[in-house]
Design a protein around this motif. Sequence first.
Motif, PDB file in Angstrom:
ATOM      1  N   ARG A  14     -13.777 -11.831 -36.212  1.00 10.50           N
ATOM      2  CA  ARG A  14     -15.259 -12.049 -35.275  1.00 10.50           C
ATOM      3  C   ARG A  14     -14.931 -12.312 -34.244  1.00 10.50           C
ATOM      4  NH1 ARG A  14     -19.162 -15.843 -38.513  1.00 10.50           N
ATOM      5  NH2 ARG A  14     -19.291 -13.997 -39.877  1.00 10.50           N
ATOM      6  N   PRO A  15     -15.543 -11.770 -33.149  1.00 11.06           N
ATOM      7  CA  PRO A  15     -15.403 -12.036 -31.688  1.00 11.06           C
ATOM      8  C   PRO A  15     -15.736 -13.572 -31.207  1.00 11.06           C
ATOM      9  CG  PRO A  15     -17.558 -10.759 -31.771  1.00 11.06           C
ATOM     10  CD  PRO A  15     -16.830 -10.690 -33.201  1.00 11.06           C
ATOM     11  N   ARG A  16     -14.905 -14.279 -30.415  1.00 10.32           N
ATOM     12  CA  ARG A  16     -15.317 -15.448 -30.159  1.00 10.32           C
ATOM     13  C   ARG A  16     -16.157 -15.434 -28.980  1.00 10.32           C
ATOM     14  NH1 ARG A  16     -13.474 -16.672 -34.615  1.00 10.32           N
ATOM     15  NH2 ARG A  16     -11.188 -16.919 -34.949  1.00 10.32           N
ATOM     16  N   ARG A  17     -17.104 -16.516 -29.150  1.00 11.80           N
ATOM     17  CA  ARG A  17     -18.539 -16.469 -28.012  1.00 11.80           C
ATOM     18  C   ARG A  17     -17.341 -17.371 -26.868  1.00 11.80           C
ATOM     19  NH1 ARG A  17     -21.886 -12.740 -28.499  1.00 11.80           N
ATOM     20  NH2 ARG A  17     -22.815 -12.936 -30.549  1.00 11.80           N
ATOM     21  N   ALA A  18     -16.837 -16.827 -26.288  1.00 19.01           N
ATOM     22  CA  ALA A  18     -16.001 -17.611 -25.136  1.00 19.01           C
ATOM     23  C   ALA A  18     -17.033 -17.927 -24.038  1.00 19.01           C
ATOM     24  CB  ALA A  18     -14.580 -16.777 -24.535  1.00 19.01           C
ATOM     25  N   ILE A  19     -17.727 -17.064 -23.318  1.00 14.67           N
ATOM     26  CA  ILE A  19     -18.613 -17.365 -22.403  1.00 14.67           C
ATOM     27  C   ILE A  19     -19.584 -18.399 -22.575  1.00 14.67           C
ATOM     28  CG2 ILE A  19     -20.045 -16.337 -20.350  1.00 14.67           C
ATOM     29  CD1 ILE A  19     -18.600 -13.755 -20.812  1.00 14.67           C
ATOM     30  N   PRO A  20     -20.536 -18.244 -23.539  1.00 18.97           N
ATOM     31  CA  PRO A  20     -21.352 -19.369 -23.710  1.00 18.97           C
ATOM     32  C   PRO A  20     -20.798 -20.720 -23.941  1.00 18.97           C
ATOM     33  CG  PRO A  20     -22.227 -17.223 -24.884  1.00 18.97           C
ATOM     34  CD  PRO A  20     -20.542 -17.218 -24.235  1.00 18.97           C
ATOM     35  N   ALA A  21     -19.567 -20.770 -24.922  1.00 19.47           N
ATOM     36  CA  ALA A  21     -18.881 -21.863 -25.009  1.00 19.47           C
ATOM     37  C   ALA A  21     -18.242 -22.596 -23.720  1.00 19.47           C
ATOM     38  CB  ALA A  21     -17.830 -21.788 -25.940  1.00 19.47           C
ATOM     39  N   ALA A  22     -17.994 -21.696 -22.993  1.00 18.18           N
ATOM     40  CA  ALA A  22     -17.433 -22.381 -21.576  1.00 18.18           C
ATOM     41  C   ALA A  22     -18.645 -22.780 -20.845  1.00 18.18           C
ATOM     42  CB  ALA A  22     -16.732 -21.288 -20.927  1.00 18.18           C
ATOM     43  N   ILE A  23     -19.423 -22.363 -20.858  1.00 18.86           N
ATOM     44  CA  ILE A  23     -20.544 -22.500 -19.826  1.00 18.86           C
ATOM     45  C   ILE A  23     -21.440 -24.106 -20.643  1.00 18.86           C
ATOM     46  CG2 ILE A  23     -22.993 -22.228 -19.351  1.00 18.86           C
ATOM     47  CD1 ILE A  23     -22.290 -19.417 -19.200  1.00 18.86           C
ATOM     48  N   SER A  24     -21.205 -23.990 -21.786  1.00 14.90           N
ATOM     49  CA  SER A  24     -21.906 -25.165 -22.316  1.00 14.90           C
ATOM     50  C   SER A  24     -21.009 -26.415 -22.281  1.00 14.90           C
ATOM     51  CB  SER A  24     -22.134 -25.001 -23.766  1.00 14.90           C
ATOM     52  OG  SER A  24     -23.056 -23.924 -24.232  1.00 14.90           O
ATOM     53  N   ALA A  25     -19.413 -26.024 -22.196  1.00 16.54           N
ATOM     54  CA  ALA A  25     -18.502 -27.266 -22.203  1.00 16.54           C
ATOM     55  C   ALA A  25     -18.380 -27.639 -20.784  1.00 16.54           C
ATOM     56  CB  ALA A  25     -17.244 -26.405 -22.391  1.00 16.54           C
ATOM     57  N   LEU A  26     -18.792 -26.784 -19.727  1.00 18.54           N
ATOM     58  CA  LEU A  26     -18.758 -26.992 -18.442  1.00 18.54           C
ATOM     59  C   LEU A  26     -19.787 -28.199 -17.945  1.00 18.54           C
ATOM     60  CD1 LEU A  26     -17.549 -24.004 -16.569  1.00 18.54           C
ATOM     61  CD2 LEU A  26     -16.327 -26.089 -16.985  1.00 18.54           C
TER      62      LEU A  26
END
Length: 218
Positions: free
Chosen positions: A46-58
């Motif tokens: 399953r692909p990781r939601r890297a961009i939304p996760a990075a935005i939320s983390a930032l």
Amino acid sequence: MRPAETGPGSTGPAGGSTGTGGGEHAPTQPAPTRSARPRAAVRAFRPRRAIPAAISALALLAAGIVTAVETISALAGHPATLVPYQQVAAWAQTTTWQDKQALTSAGITAVLGLLLLLFALVAGRPRLLALRTTDPDLVAGMRPRTLSKILAATASQTDGVRNARTKIRGRQVRVNATTDLRDTLGVQQRVHAAVEHEIGKLAPIGRYTVRTHIRGPS
């Protein structure tokens, strides 16, 4: 490493007999069920939601830093005032919920929250297709493009087919082939059976529907 299987009367690791008469048996872990194996394989690719996760983390990091700076500076007696609290408080006191600015701000916040939930809950398109294996500890995958090439080669090698192309969209495999024979229905049946047989050999997880289109001589 998997534990070695021992049967009645076989020799254990210490050289002793592990028969069935009154001996203690080592606890064995239950094998994963058939329904659990495909789910584990699908989750592995399953692909990781890297961009939304990075935005939320930032965003959370920025909020935490601002809160920490404001709290520490206020305790030290020199408020940093990175956030204009007085202006925000004045705006909140003079603005009603029916105001356009309040409704717009609430709407934007709600939409962003729903988008984040949608990205978190809805699975994206995987880069690899999970394949079934006989080993529960082994996960295998294949690129959709590779599967498409294999199925196209299978259709091209079918009797009566001059050339063939395949496209995979979701769970549907579409085969477009050309033939020099007049009996396009027979060619279509053979292509359909060959492609389905090849899919069965590769054993991808999930049911794939095969659609064939045969173009005969003009």
